[in-house]
Design a protein around this motif. Structure first.
Motif, PDB file in Angstrom:
ATOM      1  N   VAL A  47       0.834  -1.201   0.000  1.00  0.00           N
ATOM      2  CA  VAL A  47       0.000   0.000   0.000  1.00  0.00           C
ATOM      3  C   VAL A  47       0.870   1.253   0.000  1.00  0.00           C
ATOM      4  N   LEU A 132      -7.814   0.364  -3.760  1.00  0.00           N
ATOM      5  CA  LEU A 132      -7.356   0.422  -2.374  1.00  0.00           C
ATOM      6  C   LEU A 132      -8.301   1.265  -1.523  1.00  0.00           C
ATOM      7  N   PHE A 177      -1.411   3.441   4.932  1.00  0.00           N
ATOM      8  CA  PHE A 177      -2.275   4.168   4.004  1.00  0.00           C
ATOM      9  C   PHE A 177      -2.223   5.665   4.310  1.00  0.00           C
TER      10      PHE A 177
END
Length: 310
Positions: A47, A132, A177
């Motif tokens: 990520v 995502l 993230f």
């Protein structure tokens, strides 16, 4: 068209097949350790790497809105069928525990370990970012938020082992993230290269993990009864979402990613919740296995509908 399908299916099928074969000779605890490694390190690093390489527009946050819209729509449709549309004397819907399992499967798709690799292979980093946002802001929060509430309502009582349910704030992927959104400065080249290698390796291991999990599933005698729940989750719901998103003024790639993420088969979180809240784990297994196999046949339909296959 055939060439595109081969390019898409080859890494997916090979990864799952390797994991499925490995499940027969590796220790039974291997998927547990591999899953923990991906959860703690592999997926968070992926990520961080891919999100930092992506140009993010303000509209990308709509992926989370779309995810919640799809989950709640699927939940509402399945609730309607269980309440009013079910045929009489149907064993499938006789027990509340089974009803709860069906509701979870109609809501939570495998948008992480399966949806993300597919989005990355089809769309590159930009599509990966949309997928995502869909997964983290939608599926992850929905599974262990609303999903846990549904499981608790339809289960016989308190969860047998609440420690099996990950708390949302303990998910390291959410932290990386946010870090990737904030920190954009380039890292030393050898660090960037190392992180990229880990990220691509994690994507491959995620597919292998799916194969290992499928190889360990044994309760598949209810496969015939999965037709209606999976038909709603993987056919009717994506079709509705496509009809809703098609006229919206958002990038075409966003519409394509949202439809594909909506069309993913039930997630393993369905089984985690079913086991933790004493629902119907056997039927959860049948839904996951059948849905994952069925994706090979439904994916070309959505690729064609969204214009990815000419």
């Amino acid at each position: 068209m055939l060439t595109k399908l081969v390019q898409i299916y080859m890494p997916l099928v090979m990864g799952v097949l390797i994991g499925w074969l490995a499940s027969y000779w590796l220790p039974k605890q291997t998927p547990v350790y591999l899953g923990k490694g991906l959860f703690l390190f592999g997926v968070p690093i992926s990520v961080f790497v891919f999100l930092r390489q992506t140009d993010r527009s303000d509209s990308i946050w709509l992926a989370g809105v779309a995810a919640w819209g799809a989950m709640l729509t699927g939940l509402g449709l399945m609730y309607w069928w269980l309440r009013w549309g079910k045929p009489k004397h149907n064993r499938l819907t006789a027990a509340r525990s089974t009803q709860g399992t069906i509701l979870l499967a109609s809501m939570v798709g495998n948008t992480g370990y399966l949806g993300l690799p597919i989005a990355l292979s089809l769309f590159g980093n930009t599509g990966f970012a949309w997928a995502l946002f869909y997964d983290l802001l939608g599926t992850t929060l929905g599974a262990y938020g609303v999903g846990a509430m549904i499981a608790s309502r339809y289960g016989p009582g308190k969860p047998g082992s609440s420690s099996t349910l990950p708390r949302i704030w303990q998910n390291p992927t959410l932290w990386t993230f946010m870090l990737a959104l904030i920190y954009q400065d380039p890292l030393p080249e050898f660090v960037e290269q190392g992180l990229r290698s880990i990220a691509w390796g994690a994507i491959s291991l995620a597919l292998i993990l799916i194969g290992m999990r499928l190889g360990q599933l044994t309760s598949l005698h209810q496969i015939r009864q999965t037709a209606i729940p999976l038909g709603l989750k993987m056919l009717l719901l994506p079709l509705l979402i496509w009809g809703i998103t098609a006229p919206l003024p958002i990038p075409t790639i966003a519409k394509q990613v949202i439809v594909l993420q909506t069309a993913m088969p039930p997630a393993f979180a369905t089984l985690v919740l079913a086991e933790s809240y004493s629902l119907d784990p056997e039927f959860a297994v049948a839904l996951i296995a059948t849905g994952t196999g069925g994706l090979l046949f439904t994916l070309p339909l959505w690729l064609w509908l969204t214009g990815l296959l000419g």
